[in-house]
Design an enzyme around this catalytic site. Structure first.
Site, PDB file in Angstrom:
ATOM      1  N   LYS A  52       0.844  -1.200   0.000  1.00  0.00           N
ATOM      2  CA  LYS A  52       0.000   0.000   0.000  1.00  0.00           C
ATOM      3  C   LYS A  52       0.886   1.260   0.000  1.00  0.00           C
ATOM      4  CE  LYS A  52      -3.717  -2.621   1.986  1.00  0.00           C
ATOM      5  NZ  LYS A  52      -4.436  -3.116   3.166  1.00  0.00           N
ATOM      6  N   GLN A  96      -4.946  -2.384   9.296  1.00  0.00           N
ATOM      7  CA  GLN A  96      -4.700  -3.660   8.622  1.00  0.00           C
ATOM      8  C   GLN A  96      -5.266  -4.814   9.451  1.00  0.00           C
ATOM      9  OE1 GLN A  96      -3.262  -4.063   5.444  1.00  0.00           O
ATOM     10  NE2 GLN A  96      -4.044  -6.140   5.755  1.00  0.00           N
ATOM     11  N   ASP A 119     -11.205   2.133   3.616  1.00  0.00           N
ATOM     12  CA  ASP A 119     -11.468   0.701   3.380  1.00  0.00           C
ATOM     13  C   ASP A 119     -12.971   0.465   3.176  1.00  0.00           C
ATOM     14  OD1 ASP A 119      -9.308  -0.995   3.133  1.00  0.00           O
ATOM     15  OD2 ASP A 119      -8.991  -1.199   5.295  1.00  0.00           O
TER      16      ASP A 119
END
Ligand code: NDP
Length: 292
Positions: A52, A96, A119
């Site tokens: 990322k 994460q 997200d």
């Protein structure tokens, strides 16, 4: 049979984003910034976060990683999130997953500001997605919609079968496909581990999207001739011929299924690169929303 090249499509979209980031930076003097929180030392999570960061650098965005120990309390983790929520320099944030077992994932997700939830996992964004209001769409289903669109796969009116109903892939995928959106409007069947006659239902699909986390479970009995198959699965299998010692496989038996397909995604190089691209697009969207 055509292989959908997720790597190439992701590269094209990232190049478009890089142009837009540079334009916004010169007009507004601020570069979009994605923050990632990484808890513990899980090697797969470390790789995902590093990828990322790499993608941010490729499009000229800023990234920062908050590395926290696996022993951190839920309270301390949420304090870090609240700090990022109020930091004006940061446009988007991800935590994460997976998180250590002593932490309640939903509590953590709900502490992220919906405006920075790139997200798309916060209940506010999920709710907006369900009722068709603008929101951050979860990155993997969003990436799959882009893959289909840019490969010329028409979704409208088609029967899509989604296998897997997780909150991050299968369930949002089924909702997005069924909504009255550009290149959506599908008729959707959502399957899971309790579904009866799974092979027969999958074999009725014009577009079969598989996210079950079962290495190469989907063989040719699940696929009708001329179908499009999207394989979300990602599995490391030992492979002494590779420098890394492992090869990547999907949920679909590619060699057996691909000759039947009109379009199919490979693993690696299919859905994976698009997930990160979806995240980067959402970060840009968060930045632009702030400008407004
Ligand atoms: P989860 O484990 O959270 O969910 C799996 C889903 O599959 C569940 O809904 C489960 O049903 C269903 N399922 C499991 N076994 C069967 C079966 N035998 N028949 C039918 N349905 C079954 O997985 P995720 O959605 O998080 O991930 C799925 C896969 O995609 C994994 O391999 C993961 O690594 C990969 N992935 C890849 C990404 C990428 O960028 N390429 C991004 C995210 C995930 P039930 O609900 O009944 O338990």
């Amino acid at each position: 049979m055509q292989i959908i090249d997720g790597k190439q499509i992701a590269a094209n979209i990232k190049s478009e984003i890089a142009t837009e980031v540079e334009k916004l930076r010169s007009e507004h003097g601020h570069t979009p910034h994605l923050a990632a929180i990484l808890v513990g030392e899980d090697p797969a999570s470390q790789t995902y976060v590093a990828n990322k960061e790499k993608a941010c650098a490729e499009v000229g965005m800023v990234s920062s990683v908050y590395k926290l120990p696996a022993t951190i309390s839920q309270e301390e983790l949420i304090k870090t999130i609240q700090f990022i929520n109020t930091d004006d320099e940061i446009d988007g944030m991800i935590v994460q997953l997976p998180l250590p077992k002593h932490i309640v994932v939903n509590d953590v997700i709900e502490s992220i500001s919906p405006l920075k939830d790139v997200d798309g996992f916060h209940p506010v964004n999920i709710g907006k997605m369900v009722i068709g209001e603008p929101s951050f769409l979860p990155a993997t289903p969003m990436g799959i919609m882009l893959l289909l669109e840019r490969s010329g796969v028409v979704v409208s009116g088609k029967h899509c079968v989604v296998v897997g109903r997780s909150n991050i892939v299968g369930t949002p995928m089924s909702i997005i496909l069924s909504r009255n959106l550009k290149n959506a409007n599908a008729t959707v069947t959502l399957c899971h581990s309790k579904t009866q006659n799974l092979p027969q239902i999958c074999a009725m699909a014009d577009i079969l999207i598989v996210a079950i986390g079962k290495c190469e479970m989907i063989d040719k009995q699940y696929v009708r001739e001329g179908a499009t198959v999207i394989d979300v699965g990602m599995h490391r299998v030992p492979d002494a011929s590779k420098k890394s010692g492992f090869a990547l496989r999907g949920d679909v038996k590619f060699d057996e299924v691909s000759p039947l397909c009109e379009f199919i995604t490979p693993v690696p190089g299919g859905v994976g690169p698009m997930t990160i691209t979806g995240l980067i697009m959402n970060t840009l969207k968060a930045y632009k929303a702030k400008l407004k």
